[in-house]
Design a protein around this motif. Structure first.
Motif, PDB file in Angstrom:
ATOM      1  N   SER A 172       0.860  -1.177   0.000  1.00 35.14           N
ATOM      2  CA  SER A 172       0.000   0.000   0.000  1.00 35.14           C
ATOM      3  C   SER A 172       0.903   1.235   0.000  1.00 35.14           C
ATOM      4  CB  SER A 172      -0.878  -0.017   1.252  1.00 35.14           C
ATOM      5  OG  SER A 172      -1.621   1.162   1.360  1.00 35.14           O
ATOM      6  N   ALA A 173       0.744   2.090  -1.011  1.00 32.79           N
ATOM      7  CA  ALA A 173       1.614   3.264  -1.170  1.00 32.79           C
ATOM      8  C   ALA A 173       1.283   4.351  -0.159  1.00 32.79           C
ATOM      9  CB  ALA A 173       1.482   3.813  -2.580  1.00 32.79           C
ATOM     10  N   GLY A 174       2.302   5.121   0.221  1.00 31.83           N
ATOM     11  CA  GLY A 174       2.114   6.295   1.047  1.00 31.83           C
ATOM     12  C   GLY A 174       2.641   6.192   2.461  1.00 31.83           C
ATOM     13  N   CYS A 175       3.279   5.105   2.816  1.00 36.66           N
ATOM     14  CA  CYS A 175       3.885   4.963   4.145  1.00 36.66           C
ATOM     15  C   CYS A 175       5.393   5.124   3.976  1.00 36.66           C
ATOM     16  CB  CYS A 175       3.564   3.614   4.753  1.00 36.66           C
ATOM     17  SG  CYS A 175       1.831   3.422   5.172  1.00 36.66           S
ATOM     18  N   VAL A 176       5.897   6.302   4.272  1.00 30.93           N
ATOM     19  CA  VAL A 176       7.319   6.582   4.094  1.00 30.93           C
ATOM     20  C   VAL A 176       8.076   6.103   5.330  1.00 30.93           C
ATOM     21  CG1 VAL A 176       9.046   8.382   3.784  1.00 30.93           C
ATOM     22  CG2 VAL A 176       6.865   8.525   2.575  1.00 30.93           C
ATOM     23  N   THR A 177       9.036   5.214   5.099  1.00 25.06           N
ATOM     24  CA  THR A 177       9.876   4.719   6.188  1.00 25.06           C
ATOM     25  C   THR A 177      11.277   5.270   5.997  1.00 25.06           C
ATOM     26  OG1 THR A 177       8.599   2.681   6.361  1.00 25.06           O
ATOM     27  CG2 THR A 177      10.805   2.670   7.329  1.00 25.06           C
ATOM     28  N   PHE A 178      11.802   5.875   7.052  1.00 23.96           N
ATOM     29  CA  PHE A 178      13.183   6.360   7.011  1.00 23.96           C
ATOM     30  C   PHE A 178      13.833   6.048   8.341  1.00 23.96           C
ATOM     31  CE2 PHE A 178      10.697   9.946   8.565  1.00 23.96           C
ATOM     32  CZ  PHE A 178      11.440  10.439   9.616  1.00 23.96           C
ATOM     33  N   ARG A 179      15.155   6.055   8.321  1.00 25.58           N
ATOM     34  CA  ARG A 179      15.883   5.900   9.567  1.00 25.58           C
ATOM     35  C   ARG A 179      16.746   7.132   9.755  1.00 25.58           C
ATOM     36  NH1 ARG A 179      20.138   1.036   8.502  1.00 25.58           N
ATOM     37  NH2 ARG A 179      21.153   1.939   6.701  1.00 25.58           N
ATOM     38  N   TYR A 180      17.002   7.446  11.005  1.00 24.41           N
ATOM     39  CA  TYR A 180      17.800   8.632  11.311  1.00 24.41           C
ATOM     40  C   TYR A 180      18.661   8.375  12.531  1.00 24.41           C
ATOM     41  CZ  TYR A 180      14.621   9.846  15.140  1.00 24.41           C
ATOM     42  OH  TYR A 180      13.896   9.834  16.295  1.00 24.41           O
ATOM     43  N   ALA A 181      19.729   9.125  12.605  1.00 19.91           N
ATOM     44  CA  ALA A 181      20.664   9.024  13.724  1.00 19.91           C
ATOM     45  C   ALA A 181      21.434  10.334  13.814  1.00 19.91           C
ATOM     46  CB  ALA A 181      21.624   7.868  13.510  1.00 19.91           C
ATOM     47  N   PRO A 182      22.041  10.590  14.966  1.00 21.58           N
ATOM     48  CA  PRO A 182      22.909  11.768  15.047  1.00 21.58           C
ATOM     49  C   PRO A 182      24.032  11.640  14.033  1.00 21.58           C
ATOM     50  CG  PRO A 182      22.546  10.832  17.225  1.00 21.58           C
ATOM     51  CD  PRO A 182      21.979   9.867  16.230  1.00 21.58           C
ATOM     52  N   ALA A 183      24.493  12.762  13.505  1.00 25.20           N
ATOM     53  CA  ALA A 183      25.546  12.743  12.495  1.00 25.20           C
ATOM     54  C   ALA A 183      26.909  12.406  13.084  1.00 25.20           C
ATOM     55  CB  ALA A 183      25.609  14.074  11.774  1.00 25.20           C
ATOM     56  N   THR A 184      27.029  12.405  14.398  1.00 26.83           N
ATOM     57  CA  THR A 184      28.320  12.089  15.027  1.00 26.83           C
ATOM     58  C   THR A 184      28.244  10.689  15.627  1.00 26.83           C
ATOM     59  OG1 THR A 184      27.532  13.041  17.093  1.00 26.83           O
ATOM     60  CG2 THR A 184      28.799  14.477  15.612  1.00 26.83           C
ATOM     61  N   GLY A 185      28.377   9.693  14.813  1.00 25.88           N
ATOM     62  CA  GLY A 185      28.321   8.331  15.304  1.00 25.88           C
ATOM     63  C   GLY A 185      28.933   7.412  14.287  1.00 25.88           C
ATOM     64  N   PRO A 186      28.744   6.109  14.450  1.00 28.37           N
ATOM     65  CA  PRO A 186      29.283   5.167  13.483  1.00 28.37           C
ATOM     66  C   PRO A 186      28.651   5.378  12.125  1.00 28.37           C
ATOM     67  CG  PRO A 186      27.816   4.059  15.019  1.00 28.37           C
ATOM     68  CD  PRO A 186      27.980   5.468  15.498  1.00 28.37           C
ATOM     69  N   SER A 187      29.333   4.988  11.101  1.00 28.68           N
ATOM     70  CA  SER A 187      28.817   5.150   9.749  1.00 28.68           C
ATOM     71  C   SER A 187      27.606   4.266   9.549  1.00 28.68           C
ATOM     72  CB  SER A 187      29.901   4.812   8.723  1.00 28.68           C
ATOM     73  OG  SER A 187      30.244   3.457   8.860  1.00 28.68           O
ATOM     74  N   SER A 188      26.952   4.468   8.430  1.00 31.02           N
ATOM     75  CA  SER A 188      25.704   3.771   8.112  1.00 31.02           C
ATOM     76  C   SER A 188      25.875   2.265   8.241  1.00 31.02           C
ATOM     77  CB  SER A 188      25.300   4.139   6.693  1.00 31.02           C
ATOM     78  OG  SER A 188      24.134   3.462   6.341  1.00 31.02           O
ATOM     79  N   PRO A 189      25.036   1.624   9.056  1.00 30.95           N
ATOM     80  CA  PRO A 189      25.169   0.182   9.214  1.00 30.95           C
ATOM     81  C   PRO A 189      24.669  -0.553   7.995  1.00 30.95           C
ATOM     82  CG  PRO A 189      23.258   0.955  10.416  1.00 30.95           C
ATOM     83  CD  PRO A 189      23.944   2.162   9.846  1.00 30.95           C
ATOM     84  N   SER A 190      25.072  -1.793   7.845  1.00 28.20           N
ATOM     85  CA  SER A 190      24.556  -2.579   6.733  1.00 28.20           C
ATOM     86  C   SER A 190      23.120  -2.969   7.037  1.00 28.20           C
ATOM     87  CB  SER A 190      25.424  -3.812   6.519  1.00 28.20           C
ATOM     88  OG  SER A 190      25.407  -4.591   7.692  1.00 28.20           O
ATOM     89  N   ARG A 191      22.375  -3.216   5.982  1.00 22.77           N
ATOM     90  CA  ARG A 191      20.950  -3.519   6.174  1.00 22.77           C
ATOM     91  C   ARG A 191      20.743  -4.918   6.590  1.00 22.77           C
ATOM     92  NH1 ARG A 191      18.451  -0.179   1.202  1.00 22.77           N
ATOM     93  NH2 ARG A 191      19.626   1.608   1.707  1.00 22.77           N
TER      94      ARG A 191
END
Length: 191
Positions: A172-191
């Motif tokens: 079903s379209a229209g449910c936006v999922t995002f992740r966020y974190a402080p910019a001062t931390g470990p780099s983007s984790p693997s999915r």
């Protein structure tokens, strides 16, 4: 009488038209039977405390299916805001449109670029994430581009944001999922 002179050739424009028609039919049939698959997420509220309580990446799913209403998220405190009290919003979503309080700097897949203000060529119009998606012509599905954005919140914190999906369970379209974190931390984790 020459046998070749009695044979009629199909006019070139008609032959081209037939080929285009058959190609179009093939495309329509293939899109109707192709499997539409993409990541889907159930609705999920932000982690209480948001960026004010540093920690690992937090995943949020915003129900933005109503085309006439913006949904507001406060990343600093980890909450949804409802109109008319939306003064502390950092990200707002309506269908596939995603706005930020100010322009966000765009990065390539993986760890984001240094903090900076985005430009119109980076992210579309200032205050939006622009083309965060790719449109798949065969499946008619919006797919995230896998970019990590940096944005400044209303409390001057810097957050990394990555769009993960545009769909709720059941595609079903229209449910936006995002992740966020402080910019001062470990780099983007693997999915």
């Amino acid at each position: 009488m020459n046998p070749r002179s009695t044979q009629r050739r199909l006019p070139l424009p008609l032959a081209i038209g037939c080929v285009l028609f058959v190609t179009l039919l093939g495309y329509l049939v293939s899109t109707s039977i192709s499997r539409r698959a993409t990541a889907t997420f159930p609705l999920r509220t932000p982690r209480p405390g948001g960026l004010a309580r540093p920690g690992p990446w937090d995943t949020v799913t915003v129900d933005a299916r109503d085309p006439g209403a913006w949904r507001y998220v406060d990343l600093d405190h980890g909450s949804f805001l409802e109109p008319p009290d939306t003064a502390g919003w950092d990200v707002s979503v309506r269908r596939f449109q995603i706005r930020t309080r100010e322009a966000a700097a765009i990065g390539e897949p993986g760890p984001p670029n240094p903090v900076g203000r985005g430009t119109t060529s980076d992210v579309g119009e200032p205050g939006t994430l622009g083309k965060w998606y790719r449109y798949n012509l065969l499946s008619h599905v919006l797919e995230p581009r896998g970019l990590v954005y940096r944005l400044r919140t209303d409390e001057a914190r810097v957050a990394r944001v990555e769009i993960l999906s545009y769909y709720c369970p059941g595609l079903s379209a229209g449910c936006v999922t995002f992740r966020y974190a402080p910019a001062t931390g470990p780099s983007s984790p693997s999915r």
